[in-house]
Design an enzyme around this catalytic site. Structure first.
Site, PDB file in Angstrom:
ATOM      1  N   ASP A   1       2.549  33.650  56.513  1.00  0.00           N
ATOM      2  CA  ASP A   1       2.063  33.469  55.479  1.00  0.00           C
ATOM      3  C   ASP A   1       0.220  34.132  56.086  1.00  0.00           C
ATOM      4  OD1 ASP A   1       4.001  32.555  54.274  1.00  0.00           O
ATOM      5  OD2 ASP A   1       3.010  30.594  54.256  1.00  0.00           O
TER       6      ASP A   1
ATOM      7  N   ASP B   1     -31.212  56.162  23.949  1.00  0.00           N
ATOM      8  CA  ASP B   1     -29.930  56.646  24.574  1.00  0.00           C
ATOM      9  C   ASP B   1     -28.452  55.623  24.551  1.00  0.00           C
ATOM     10  OD1 ASP B   1     -29.407  58.015  26.341  1.00  0.00           O
ATOM     11  OD2 ASP B   1     -28.729  56.159  27.755  1.00  0.00           O
TER      12      ASP B   1
ATOM     13  N   GLY C   1     -24.879  58.334  27.314  1.00  0.00           N
ATOM     14  CA  GLY C   1     -25.171  58.983  25.501  1.00  0.00           C
ATOM     15  C   GLY C   1     -25.646  59.793  25.319  1.00  0.00           C
ATOM     16  N   LEU C   2     -26.785  60.537  25.916  1.00  0.00           N
ATOM     17  CA  LEU C   2     -26.962  61.783  25.462  1.00  0.00           C
ATOM     18  C   LEU C   2     -26.291  63.079  26.629  1.00  0.00           C
ATOM     19  CD1 LEU C   2     -29.436  63.131  25.130  1.00  0.00           C
ATOM     20  CD2 LEU C   2     -30.567  63.368  27.591  1.00  0.00           C
TER      21      LEU C   2
HETATM   22  S1  SF4 Z   1       8.484  35.132  53.510  1.00  0.00           S
HETATM   23 FE1  SF4 Z   1       7.351  34.206  51.838  1.00  0.00          FE
HETATM   24  S2  SF4 Z   1       6.997  32.423  52.700  1.00  0.00           S
HETATM   25 FE2  SF4 Z   1       7.998  33.265  54.736  1.00  0.00          FE
HETATM   26  S3  SF4 Z   1       5.978  34.476  55.920  1.00  0.00           S
HETATM   27 FE3  SF4 Z   1       7.089  35.435  54.024  1.00  0.00          FE
HETATM   28  S4  SF4 Z   1       5.208  35.628  52.744  1.00  0.00           S
HETATM   29 FE4  SF4 Z   1       5.525  33.695  53.453  1.00  0.00          FE
END
Ligand code: SF4
Ligand code: SF4
Lengths: 426, 508
Positions: free
Chosen positions: B36, B281, B416-417
């Site tokens: 994460d 224009d 435009g032009l």
């Molecule tokens: S599997 Fe999903 S929840 Fe687990 S670390 Fe990877 S992204 Fe995060």
């Protein structure tokens, strides 16, 4: 011209490893889907996970969004968490819809995530059930790329290990074959094939294969050599099929590639003189390509944050072929068998660390003020802002860097940050 | 279970990160696995932030699950406090952390830290990023601006003041909008008391009550907090999003009505959009068919600007923000087009392919869709990519924002032009089909693509040749229109007549 032999006094392999258990600032194994799905173009990767997993994949793959990529996430929702039987049904429905829309899928990987592991959603059972249902058109395999079990490149390891039981068995009396293990860009595979042919090593196949539906046969006469250092479980699975590992350095740099090809040649009984002569032109090209970079890098210090597991072989390459001085070389985990020789090539005063406590490591890094920091994308800009020069490690995983012909390109990845610093007058 | 390929919003804890990262002197301890930590790169790479987000992840592993993940959390929180010394500690869990039910709030409070602990309860399996940002901001405001805790009001106050609410990290042009509006309000005689979350410390939140009113910049993140402040302090909310000329004028009128101030005569001195739009224009912009998709704030504003200030025809609008479905539907009904409320980018792709607009205003997702469909596109909303965080001042709000909108929306279109020159000299080598707009990188010439439903329809050689005489930038549309016309009228073979029948059929 040939470098000094590898064994030296005070090598880092003998030194104690600094083990850290704090915050790990690394990707999870899901991330390797980003290159695996490009490598095996008949496969689809379905992550069974959360919105976080989908967001991770999107952010890691964000550099290029394809029409409809060959990966997706089955995002679990509140009601999936309520009852497990329910989740299996839901998964069936998702897979059914996916396969109906994508007739090109021959192999479907169900990829486990942290949430699916924590709620113990049995993807093995799901894969078995779905395989039976969709055979023979589609095979369904499963592995876990969860962050609680795998880091970054370990996802490839888990994927490859999951494919091995499914590979056909080679007869016990089949002639010896060489299996090159670890995903490589096609262009590198083609170069390697040509060199193996010239050496007289063969037949050679690559694993993972370009088509997941056609894995190579594996048996007791399979000799395998690793192109990547992060394949612990794959090695175990190959050995269970009787295959034998050819130990070698990893093919980074002129020295690494020479040693790697020579190890394969020796295992196949190739005459050493013939091997040396065959490899000589490629080796010289690589050495020439490295010379310019050596000028720029020699004497400079380098600090590796843990990321892809390539840290030890790359540090060896930078030390021995480019004259850099490693201060700290860390990896998410260290499998001694697979990297001992690489560590042995590092100077004894380099800190080898395993795992991470990112705050403490940053403290060490700031104190050491290395000339170059190799680190992940989350750390690079903040460290640059502190005046350090960085190289994003992810590029080392996504670019062709293996073998003789890429040795110069690999070195260039490390000289570019310096060249840029020198070029800027702002 | 829902199949997702690309997502418009991340999980709710990423919304919380957007708030924490925007603020000063807070730290967020997140019970989450190592993977994460990818979220850090959103801020350091996409937004080019020069510091890491103020987030500590516990990065528990499988082997910890059988042991003491609660202890792991406590250590991480204790260490994070000791190292960063924030004014407040936010604690919470990501999707996986939520499943192991460690109660980060209770654990952190048990540490008896000398600063407030704000426990964030963000249900990962129900809610998404923007909701998470809004909820986090609300919790922070509710805590620090609580009248029992709030800072004493300054004794003297000369000018009226307001708060700017809702700007976060990773938002779309938040930095520039805040600067633009601060300047605009200043010229009206209004001070900005607090801008939050962007740039605010918890101690600043304690001063929120001192303002006379609130300007709600981004309802996605600021609405809940603004409502609470209205209830608690009686602060009126200005809800008009000042994107575009007319909306900015309306915004100024509201501020003036509320404060009794008068706008200075030269307040529009640097506004150029109206003249740029009226200059000849820009004639070619008339009736350009536009599809708009993104978050609610930017979509609702853009559809008005597109119609009233650019002279476009809006052929469809939509949002991924279900929370604002009602408002977007109402706007669509007013224009007489369909509202697409979805977070599935494949739905959006289908809608765009079916509508065949000449310009798409959207997020980075629509940029890719438009690229594939060879339609011009400008990004107007998060999620956005690195090039949408420009170095220059490029607001969307205020009069300078209006100027920026004109420039960026017109840029993807052939000028435009130039459009006329291309039509007149299309046989000249410099103006050949592949040339494309001269100000854009050499792109392959748009390839006419047969629509799937038209697969069975054949083109005669003569019709193909006639089609080739049509300027390339409308040729794809001409082909599709003709095929649609043929399909509609059961014509199996297209000849030159069909082409012109279709042309007259579709002529507006
Ligand atoms: S599997 Fe999903 S929840 Fe687990 S670390 Fe990877 S992204 Fe995060
Ligand atoms: S085109 Fe590719 S690199 Fe550029 S913003 Fe889109 S995803 Fe990112």
């Amino acid at each position: 011209m040939s470098p000094a032999p590898l064994a030296r006094s005070g090598d880092a392999a003998a030194a104690p490893v600094l083990r850290e258990r704090g915050q790990h600032e690394v990707f999870c194994g899901l991330t390797s889907i980003v290159w695996l799905h490009r490598k095996m173009q008949d496969a689809f990767f379905l992550v069974v996970g959360s919105r976080t997993c989908a967001h991770l994949l999107q952010s890691a793959a964000g550099v290029m969004i394809f029409a409809e990529p060959r990966f997706a996430t089955a995002i679990m929702e509140e009601r999936d968490l309520a009852g497990l039987a329910d989740a299996q049904d839901e998964l069936d429905a998702v897979v059914e819809r996916l396969l109906a829309r994508r007739g090109d899928i021959k192999t479907l990987f169900l990829v486990g995530s942290c949430p699916s592991e924590v709620i113990k959603l049995d993807l093995g059972r799901a894969a078995q059930r779905l395989s039976m249902r969709f055979a023979p058109e589609v095979r369904v395999l499963h592995y876990s790329g969860s962050g609680i079990e795998t880091t970054f490149t370990q996802g490839e390891d888990a994927c490859l290990a999951a494919m091995i039981p499914d590979a056909p068995a080679a007869a016990p009396d089949a002639p010896a074959e060489l299996l090159v293990v670890g995903a490589l860009p096609d262009v590198v595979e083609d170069q390697f094939s040509r060199l193996f042919a010239a050496l007289g090593v063969g037949p050679v196949s690559f694993f993972p294969p370009r088509r997941a539906a056609a894995p190579p046969a594996i048996g007791p006469n399979t000799r395998f050599i690793l192109a990547q250092p992060f394949l612990t479980d794959t090695v175990r699975a190959l050995r269970e099929r009787g295959a034998v590992r050819v130990p070698a350095l990893y093919p980074f740099g002129a020295e690494g590639a020479t040693q790697w090809f020579t190890a394969a040649a020796t295992a196949f009984g190739v005459d050493p003189v013939h091997a040396r002569q065959t490899l000589a032109p490629a080796r010289e090209r690589a050495t020439r390509a490295l010379a310019r970079h050596r000028e720029a890098l020699a004497g400079k210090s380098v600090f590796f944050f843990p990321d892809s597991q390539l840290e030890a072989p790359l540090a060896r390459f930078l030390t021995r072929e480019l004259g850099m001085r490693p201060i700290e070389v860390s990896a998410p985990y260290i499998n001694r068998e697979l990297v001992d020789e690489e560590l042995a090539a590092l100077p004894g005063d380099a800190v080898i660390s395993e795992g991470q406590d990112v705050e403490r490591q940053l403290d060490r890094c700031r104190a050491a003020r290395p000339d170059l920091v190799v680190c992940g994308l989350g750390l690079a800009n903040p460290l640059e802002a502190e005046g350090l020069t960085t190289k994003w490690s992810i590029e080392l995983v996504f670019s062709p860097v293996h073998g003789f012909e890429q040795a110069g390109d690999l070195a260039a990845l490390f000289t570019r940050p310096f060249a840029r610093r020198a070029a800027l007058r702002v | 279970m829902k199949l997702a390929v690309w997502t418009y919003e991340g999980p709710p804890h990423v919304g919380a990160m957007r708030v924490a990262t925007a603020m000063r002197r807070v730290h967020y301890v997140l019970h989450a696995p190592q993977g994460d930590t990818y979220a850090d790169l959103l801020f350091t790479m996409i937004e080019r932030r020069d510091a890491r987000p103020p987030v500590t992840y516990t990065t528990f592993q499988a082997r910890d699950l059988s042991g003491d993940t609660a202890e792991l959390f406590k250590n991480a929180a204790r260490d994070a406090y000791a190292r960063f010394k924030p004014e407040a500690l936010l604690v919470g869990a990501s999707c996986t952390g939520e499943l192991i039910q460690d109660d980060p709030g209770g654990l952190a409070r048990a540490l008896d830290l000398p600063v407030p602990v704000i426990a964030l309860d963000l249900p990962s399996y129900q809610k998404k990023e923007n909701w998470g940002a809004g909820e986090t901001f609300y919790q922070l405001v509710r805590f620090f601006a609580d009248p029992a805790r709030a800072a004493a009001a300054p004794a003297t106050k000369t000018r009226p003041s307001c708060n700017l609410l809702g700007a976060t990290a990773l938002g779309f042009r938040c930095r520039d909008d805040v600067r633009e509006l601060t300047t605009l309000l200043g010229r009206l005689g209004v001070d900005v008391n607090v801008c939050a979350p962007l740039g605010a410390a918890p101690s600043d939140l304690a001063r929120l009550g001192h303002a006379d009113f609130n300007v709600l910049l981004y309802p996605e993140t600021g609405d809940q907090a603004a409502r609470w402040l209205e209830r608690t302090y009686g602060q009126k909310i200005i809800r008009t999003t000042p994107i575009g000329v007319n909306a900015t004028r309306a915004f100024i009128a509201e501020v003036c009505a509320l404060t009794g101030l008068a706008a200075p005569a030269d307040i529009e001195a640097d506004l150029r959009l109206p003249w740029w739009s009226r200059s000849v224009d820009s004639n070619y912009l008339t009736g350009k068919r536009v599809f708009i998709f993104g978050d609610a704030t930017h979509v609702l504003a853009a559809q008005r600007v597109a119609r009233e200030e650019m002279g476009f025809e809006v052929v469809g609008i939509g949002t991924y923000a279900r929370e604002f479905a009602r408002e977007v539907r109402a706007a669509a009904a007013e224009i007489g087009c369909d509202a697409l409320i979805t977070d599935d980018y494949l739905d959006v792709e289908h809608a765009i392919a079916a509508l065949q607009p000449e310009l798409v205003l959207g997020t980075q997702m629509e940029r890719h869709i438009a690229k594939r469909l060879k339609i011009g596109c400008a990004v107007i909303s998060a999620p956005a990519h690195v090039q949408d965080y420009p170095a220059r001042h490029a607001p969307q709000m205020g009069f300078e924002g209006a100027n920026v909108l004109f420039d960026t929306w017109v840029h993807p279109l052939v000028m435009g032009l130039e459009e006329h020159l291309l039509a007149m000299f299309r046989d000249d080598f410099e103006f050949h089909d592949g040339a494309g707009p001269s100000h854009l990188e050499a792109a392959p010439a748009p390839q006419p693509e047969a629509t799937p439903s038209a697969a069975a329809i054949v083109w005669s050689h003569a019709a193909e040749a006639e089609l080739a005489k049509i300027p390339f930038f409308v040729r794809g549309k001409a082909r599709r229109n003709t095929e649609a016309y043929a399909a509609l009228h059961g014509v199996a073979a297209i000849d030159v007549d069909t082409l012109y029948d279709a042309k007259s059929h579709f002529q507006r």
